[in-house]
Design a protein around this motif. Sequence first.
Motif, mmCIF file in Angstrom:
data_model
loop_
_atom_site.group_PDB
_atom_site.id
_atom_site.type_symbol
_atom_site.label_atom_id
_atom_site.label_comp_id
_atom_site.label_asym_id
_atom_site.label_seq_id
_atom_site.Cartn_x
_atom_site.Cartn_y
_atom_site.Cartn_z
ATOM 1 N N ASN A 160 1.194 -0.934 0.109
ATOM 2 C CA ASN A 160 -0.080 -0.532 -0.319
ATOM 3 C C ASN A 160 1.465 1.384 0.026
ATOM 4 O OD1 ASN A 160 0.894 -0.085 2.455
ATOM 5 N ND2 ASN A 160 -0.858 0.643 3.666
ATOM 6 N N ASP A 161 1.864 1.147 -0.661
ATOM 7 C CA ASP A 161 2.952 2.521 -0.259
ATOM 8 C C ASP A 161 2.292 3.539 -0.721
ATOM 9 O OD1 ASP A 161 4.948 0.969 0.574
ATOM 10 O OD2 ASP A 161 6.291 0.637 -1.045
ATOM 11 N N GLN A 162 1.188 3.727 -1.976
ATOM 12 C CA GLN A 162 0.526 4.156 -3.448
ATOM 13 C C GLN A 162 -0.221 5.737 -1.830
ATOM 14 O OE1 GLN A 162 -0.350 3.387 -6.954
ATOM 15 N NE2 GLN A 162 1.563 3.647 -7.292
ATOM 16 N N GLU A 163 -1.079 3.974 -1.638
ATOM 17 C CA GLU A 163 -1.867 5.146 -0.861
ATOM 18 C C GLU A 163 -1.089 5.903 0.194
ATOM 19 O OE1 GLU A 163 -5.717 1.939 0.683
ATOM 20 O OE2 GLU A 163 -4.390 1.677 1.540
ATOM 21 N N ILE A 164 -0.368 4.785 1.471
ATOM 22 C CA ILE A 164 0.626 5.834 2.007
ATOM 23 C C ILE A 164 1.417 7.632 1.365
ATOM 24 C CG2 ILE A 164 2.453 5.908 3.313
ATOM 25 C CD1 ILE A 164 0.592 3.860 4.432
ATOM 26 N N LEU A 165 2.089 7.219 0.389
ATOM 27 C CA LEU A 165 1.944 8.567 0.117
ATOM 28 C C LEU A 165 0.864 9.175 -0.291
ATOM 29 C CD1 LEU A 165 5.551 9.031 -0.069
ATOM 30 C CD2 LEU A 165 4.600 7.089 0.340
ATOM 31 N N ALA A 166 0.050 8.717 -0.744
ATOM 32 C CA ALA A 166 -0.508 9.981 -1.303
ATOM 33 C C ALA A 166 -1.244 10.269 -0.004
ATOM 34 C CB ALA A 166 -2.103 8.927 -1.998
ATOM 35 N N ALA A 167 -1.919 9.662 1.460
ATOM 36 C CA ALA A 167 -1.910 10.237 2.485
ATOM 37 C C ALA A 167 -1.257 11.768 3.146
ATOM 38 C CB ALA A 167 -1.764 9.169 3.582
ATOM 39 N N VAL A 168 0.365 10.811 2.739
ATOM 40 C CA VAL A 168 1.207 11.646 3.031
ATOM 41 C C VAL A 168 1.418 13.287 2.867
ATOM 42 C CG1 VAL A 168 3.467 12.834 3.714
ATOM 43 C CG2 VAL A 168 2.898 9.841 3.998
ATOM 44 N N ARG A 169 1.285 13.127 0.790
ATOM 45 C CA ARG A 169 1.410 14.200 0.344
ATOM 46 C C ARG A 169 0.093 14.823 0.789
ATOM 47 N NH1 ARG A 169 5.730 15.933 0.933
ATOM 48 N NH2 ARG A 169 7.067 15.182 -0.385
ATOM 49 N N ALA A 170 -1.207 15.009 1.143
ATOM 50 C CA ALA A 170 -2.589 14.908 1.125
ATOM 51 C C ALA A 170 -2.534 16.371 2.522
ATOM 52 C CB ALA A 170 -2.989 13.899 1.742
ATOM 53 N N GLU A 171 -0.890 15.867 3.057
ATOM 54 C CA GLU A 171 -1.190 16.581 4.680
ATOM 55 C C GLU A 171 0.476 17.650 4.697
ATOM 56 O OE1 GLU A 171 -2.739 16.810 7.329
ATOM 57 O OE2 GLU A 171 -4.271 15.672 6.725
ATOM 58 N N THR A 172 0.935 17.676 3.613
ATOM 59 C CA THR A 172 2.391 18.459 3.596
ATOM 60 C C THR A 172 3.827 17.977 2.655
ATOM 61 O OG1 THR A 172 4.521 18.828 4.986
ATOM 62 C CG2 THR A 172 3.793 16.665 4.853
ATOM 63 N N ASN A 173 3.957 19.590 2.153
ATOM 64 C CA ASN A 173 5.158 19.089 1.203
ATOM 65 C C ASN A 173 6.360 19.282 1.468
ATOM 66 O OD1 ASN A 173 2.837 19.353 -1.202
ATOM 67 N ND2 ASN A 173 2.675 21.499 -0.778
ATOM 68 N N LYS A 174 7.247 18.874 2.599
ATOM 69 C CA LYS A 174 7.892 18.887 3.217
ATOM 70 C C LYS A 174 8.868 18.009 2.489
ATOM 71 C CE LYS A 174 5.761 19.655 7.817
ATOM 72 N NZ LYS A 174 5.843 18.955 9.283
ATOM 73 N N PRO A 175 10.175 17.986 2.569
ATOM 74 C CA PRO A 175 10.565 16.892 2.357
ATOM 75 C C PRO A 175 10.874 15.466 2.703
ATOM 76 C CG PRO A 175 11.992 18.936 3.457
ATOM 77 C CD PRO A 175 11.115 19.565 3.080
ATOM 78 N N LEU A 176 10.361 14.450 2.308
ATOM 79 C CA LEU A 176 10.763 13.315 3.153
ATOM 80 C C LEU A 176 12.204 12.402 3.174
ATOM 81 C CD1 LEU A 176 7.355 12.403 1.880
ATOM 82 C CD2 LEU A 176 7.504 13.481 3.804
ATOM 83 N N ILE A 177 12.817 11.185 3.596
ATOM 84 C CA ILE A 177 13.433 10.048 3.862
ATOM 85 C C ILE A 177 12.098 9.203 3.593
ATOM 86 C CG2 ILE A 177 15.106 12.017 3.848
ATOM 87 C CD1 ILE A 177 15.234 9.911 6.357
ATOM 88 N N CYS A 178 12.696 8.244 2.703
ATOM 89 C CA CYS A 178 11.805 6.734 3.293
ATOM 90 C C CYS A 178 12.208 5.564 3.220
ATOM 91 C CB CYS A 178 10.736 6.377 1.334
ATOM 92 S SG CYS A 178 10.016 7.565 1.354
#
Length: 378
Positions: free
Chosen positions: A197-215
């Motif tokens: 469910n990586d796509q779902e997780i990243l979509a949820a994160v990006r729905a909340e913030t535009n901060k830089p991420l590490i994975c």
Amino acid sequence: MTRRTLITRVAAVPGSAAFPVAVALPAGAMAQSRSSRAKVTTRVRRLELKHTWTTVMSSSTHRDTFFVEFQKDGITGVGEGAPIVRYNESAASAKAAIDAIAPYLESCDPGQFAKVKREVFTRVPGEWAAKAAVDIAILDWAAQKLGTPLHRLFGLDAEDAPVTTFSIGIDKPEVVRRKVAEAKDYPLLKVKVGLDNDQEILAAVRAETNKPLICDANEGFRSKEQAVEKIQWLAGLGVTLIEQPLPASNLADMNWIRERVSIPVIADEACLRPEDVPRLAPYFDGVNVKVDKCGGLQEALRMIHMARALGLKVMIGCMVSSSVAITAAAQLSPLVDYADLDGNLLIANDPYTGVVVRAGKLLLPLRPGLGLSPALSA
Ligand code: MG
């Protein structure tokens, strides 16, 4: 002999002092260290998690970690290690291992902490978290005895401490969104990936913030092809670093991946101890150093210096643990590129306060030793 070969050979010598802690103790400062016997107290504490914590490897609501207190001359040094099941460690096995050498520790000279570490490593096979707890407790004691913050004993400036990432565990999308919202004070988030469910997780994160991420994939990608596809997709979403895409034992595919992706790839599960750093250098852009896995701050310091000599990026990471282990690791954070020291922020019953985070930056205590205080609520 090339420099890299030399470092590889030196690193292969157990307990080698290739990069000793450069500390000059004032004459007489530790003169009384042999005067009285120390008292060593060990205990297991159950740390309750604020959220059920899920990665590719496990899911849990609490963690049991191992604590050591080293008391001598009216000073108490405190250490903690988070045992790792994967390496056949438990809080109980850590306690048993250190209880078995308590007579040695109670008669040791903690001013000679490098010698004590070597002796503990000789006497205790495995049990890296247990050894880390002892190393931290002895160094906390020694720095308190000298009246200096531990990072200053290492010659470091608290001002140089970096921001820490805040980790978002794998969860349902609505919970991920809530966790990201709760992490509004952290400028850099670390998101666990590697499940379907990586796509779902990243979509949820990006729905909340535009901060830089590490994975962090925690070895979860199933092939080198999938790793490249996922990493490039993540890079397009503003992910700036990826941790451990493939299983720790798979080094053969790493350069194939690195030639095809645009962000640094660093080793975590593949990197346990100093001897791993030169072995991994040809296959990764950096390493994640964890105090609980290598057996303490002195070993972590050797790993950091070795990684630097080999041109690698350095992250200092952590397990879920209290402010004791996190504050200890934070003492070395002025030396690293990335700090991932949020394990204490994930628990609800931290027995201590130590390092704190302001606008994401680690603020090291300026009191002697680790600078810990008992938490009023614990
Ligand atoms: Mg990791």
